[in-house]
Scaffold this motif. Structure first.
Motif, PDB file in Angstrom:
ATOM      1  N   GLN B  16       8.438 -13.235  -2.138  1.00 29.57           N
ATOM      2  CA  GLN B  16       8.824 -11.858  -1.846  1.00 29.57           C
ATOM      3  C   GLN B  16       8.987 -11.074  -3.140  1.00 29.57           C
ATOM      4  O   GLN B  16       8.600  -9.915  -3.241  1.00 29.57           O
ATOM      5  CB  GLN B  16      10.142 -11.820  -1.065  1.00 29.57           C
ATOM      6  CG  GLN B  16      10.014 -12.153   0.413  1.00 29.57           C
ATOM      7  CD  GLN B  16       9.329 -11.041   1.211  1.00 29.57           C
ATOM      8  OE1 GLN B  16       8.874 -10.048   0.667  1.00 29.57           O
ATOM      9  NE2 GLN B  16       9.243 -11.239   2.517  1.00 29.57           N
ATOM     10  N   ARG B  19       5.682 -10.260  -4.338  1.00 24.94           N
ATOM     11  CA  ARG B  19       5.162  -9.161  -3.526  1.00 24.94           C
ATOM     12  C   ARG B  19       5.669  -7.831  -4.050  1.00 24.94           C
ATOM     13  O   ARG B  19       4.910  -6.885  -4.276  1.00 24.94           O
ATOM     14  CB  ARG B  19       5.592  -9.317  -2.068  1.00 24.94           C
ATOM     15  CG  ARG B  19       4.975  -8.269  -1.129  1.00 24.94           C
ATOM     16  CD  ARG B  19       5.939  -7.851  -0.016  1.00 24.94           C
ATOM     17  NE  ARG B  19       6.782  -6.756  -0.453  1.00 24.94           N
ATOM     18  CZ  ARG B  19       6.712  -5.502  -0.007  1.00 24.94           C
ATOM     19  NH1 ARG B  19       5.852  -5.198   0.917  1.00 24.94           N
ATOM     20  NH2 ARG B  19       7.501  -4.571  -0.479  1.00 24.94           N
ATOM     21  N   LYS B  56       0.819 -16.834  -0.685  1.00 27.13           N
ATOM     22  CA  LYS B  56       1.768 -16.327   0.314  1.00 27.13           C
ATOM     23  C   LYS B  56       2.091 -14.859   0.046  1.00 27.13           C
ATOM     24  O   LYS B  56       2.113 -14.034   0.966  1.00 27.13           O
ATOM     25  CB  LYS B  56       3.039 -17.166   0.307  1.00 27.13           C
ATOM     26  CG  LYS B  56       4.120 -16.702   1.258  1.00 27.13           C
ATOM     27  CD  LYS B  56       4.026 -17.387   2.610  1.00 27.13           C
ATOM     28  CE  LYS B  56       5.083 -16.830   3.563  1.00 27.13           C
ATOM     29  NZ  LYS B  56       5.194 -17.595   4.788  1.00 27.13           N
ATOM     30  N   VAL B  60       1.151 -11.593   2.494  1.00 26.52           N
ATOM     31  CA  VAL B  60       2.045 -10.552   2.988  1.00 26.52           C
ATOM     32  C   VAL B  60       1.432  -9.175   2.749  1.00 26.52           C
ATOM     33  O   VAL B  60       1.376  -8.342   3.654  1.00 26.52           O
ATOM     34  CB  VAL B  60       3.421 -10.653   2.301  1.00 26.52           C
ATOM     35  CG1 VAL B  60       4.300  -9.467   2.684  1.00 26.52           C
ATOM     36  CG2 VAL B  60       4.097 -11.960   2.677  1.00 26.52           C
ATOM     37  N   GLU B  64       0.275  -6.356   5.377  1.00 29.15           N
ATOM     38  CA  GLU B  64       0.831  -5.000   5.332  1.00 29.15           C
ATOM     39  C   GLU B  64      -0.245  -3.947   5.101  1.00 29.15           C
ATOM     40  O   GLU B  64       0.044  -2.760   5.110  1.00 29.15           O
ATOM     41  CB  GLU B  64       1.900  -4.899   4.236  1.00 29.15           C
ATOM     42  CG  GLU B  64       3.144  -5.706   4.542  1.00 29.15           C
ATOM     43  CD  GLU B  64       4.155  -5.652   3.416  1.00 29.15           C
ATOM     44  OE1 GLU B  64       5.318  -6.008   3.649  1.00 29.15           O
ATOM     45  OE2 GLU B  64       3.786  -5.241   2.294  1.00 29.15           O
TER      46      GLU B  64
END
Lengths: 245, 245
Positions: B16, B19, B56, B60, B64
């Motif tokens: 995350q 990201r 990963k 994401v 999105e």
DNA sequence: CAGTGGTCTAGACCACTCT
DNA sequence: GAGTGGTCTAGACCACTGT
């Protein structure tokens, strides 16, 4: 190497084949909605794959909305709550902006030859017969929509044996329990028209008043058309909400 | 261990944080839309992560809609094609059912205090000023929509220095290039009304004729409101199409 | 506590694209 | 052929849930 059988296309990636296999288990009811599906470790053993591959397959199903994961509890078949499914497929709002559950009342059920455009949308041969429903939607006893619904006989034959008084308020869960047909997505087109005599009578408004016309084609998880529907509603009390993503 | 800095919340999962970092690179323009972003191997080295973690993070962003992968070529910032973005945000169909690109023409630009409901929708203080646009949409030279658009001054100040003749046909790509504001999603509400004198004049129809009213709130990738818009269109030529998923 | 999914690693080989 | 993303493996440890 696989104790599970994964009969599908040899060319597809492993995780896709496992995904298909899992869809089978879900649609045939071998996995029950109230029980967690087998754990990642079990699937790993059953199909002789690595955890990552199993996780990838589950990722896909979660993304498609078929499964939901609960850390510490397990992975479950997603039963869209009645509210959620209703909000997905019935987007009108009351005049105050709040959401209400509309009552559904089936007035008539017949077996007849659909018009050409309905047969085309449903992928049926022009001559065969299909199930036709006439239905009203009411909020607080007031008619908000008059619906004409067409269903392929092949998938929905079970509906012919049920008295129309026994049809549930919401059709999509009803389709699921009675016919095993699950609506996964839909395409709607909205237009505005004036009420002809027939529509005016059904909606209880004056002839010539503006009405909203919603045509919907609903698809199953296999992307095959399940239901064609045309709804009329009085324009002046109509609200329709969409999320564009 | 990280040569890249990943300053964000220490509590978030690694992928995350990567990201978020990548969103930075995209929105600040450090990564150009015409160049592939660094390869998985490079990102792996730069941030000291395993390939799986990098993948990963990219997964994401792809989900999105910010990135798209091209096997063998690289991973690119997604430039939604004009067609795609148009179909996402302009869902009218011509009377023949075909899709047409509507022309956009800005008639007026002012800086004034928005009505209360607009200020609320945009999350602005009631007293401040916002940018207001009046705009027509035309297909084949015929007016199909009359729009009133409100934009927060803080994000769109750059628009005040541009002559309104120089506004592009499509506003969303224009917002992006001139103000760095990207519309990621939107919520629309449709209702039907009768044309008042003002709307009738703008659309070139008779007063009292039914019109469709579309209110839209457009959000950025950060879920903050970017634009409030109300459009009026003559009901008799109107078609609106929605995919429900 | 045992069992679940959530995250992460450090590799391997394959399929595709470009030159 | 070199470089890219696509698939897959076989582990590890963590966070959360239930009992």
């Amino acid at each position: 190497m696989n104790s599970g059988k994964l009969a599908h296309d040899e060319r597809l990636p492993l995780y896709q084949r496992l995904r298909d296999e899992m869809v089978e288990k879900i649609t045939t009811g071998e996995w029950r909605p109230d029980q967690p599906i087998p754990t990642e470790a079990e699937l790993t053993k059953t199909y002789g794959m690595a955890v990552g591959t199993v996780r990838k397959a589950v990722d896909v199903l979660v993304a498609e909305g078929l499964l939901e994961r609960n850390q510490g509890r397990g992975t479950f078949i997603r039963r869209p709550s009645f509210d959620a499914s209703l909000f997905r497929f019935f987007r009108h709002l009351t005049s105050e902006g709040g959401r209400k559950i509309p009552e559904g009342r089936v007035l008539a059920r017949t077996l007849e030859s659909p018009p050409e455009y309905v047969a085309a949308a449903l992928g049926l041969s022009a001559k065969g017969k299909a199930i036709r429903l006439e239905r009203l939607r009411l909020i607080d006893g007031h008619i908000v929509l008059a619906e004409e619904i067409w269903l392929p006989k092949s998938r929905f034959a079970a509906l012919l044996d049920i008295p129309i008084e026994d049809f549930d308020n919401l059709l999509y869960p009803f389709y699921e329990t009675r016919c095993g047909q699950v609506v996964a997505s839909a395409k709607e087109t909205l237009t505005v028209d004036s009420a002809d005599a027939e529509v005016a009578r059904r909606l209880g408004i004056a002839e010539g008043k503006p009405v909203v016309v919603i045509e919907r084609l609903a698809l199953g998880f296999d992307r095959k058309p399940l239901e064609w529907r045309r709804s009329h509603g009085a324009a002046d009390t109509f609200r329709y909400q969409v999320d564009i993503c």
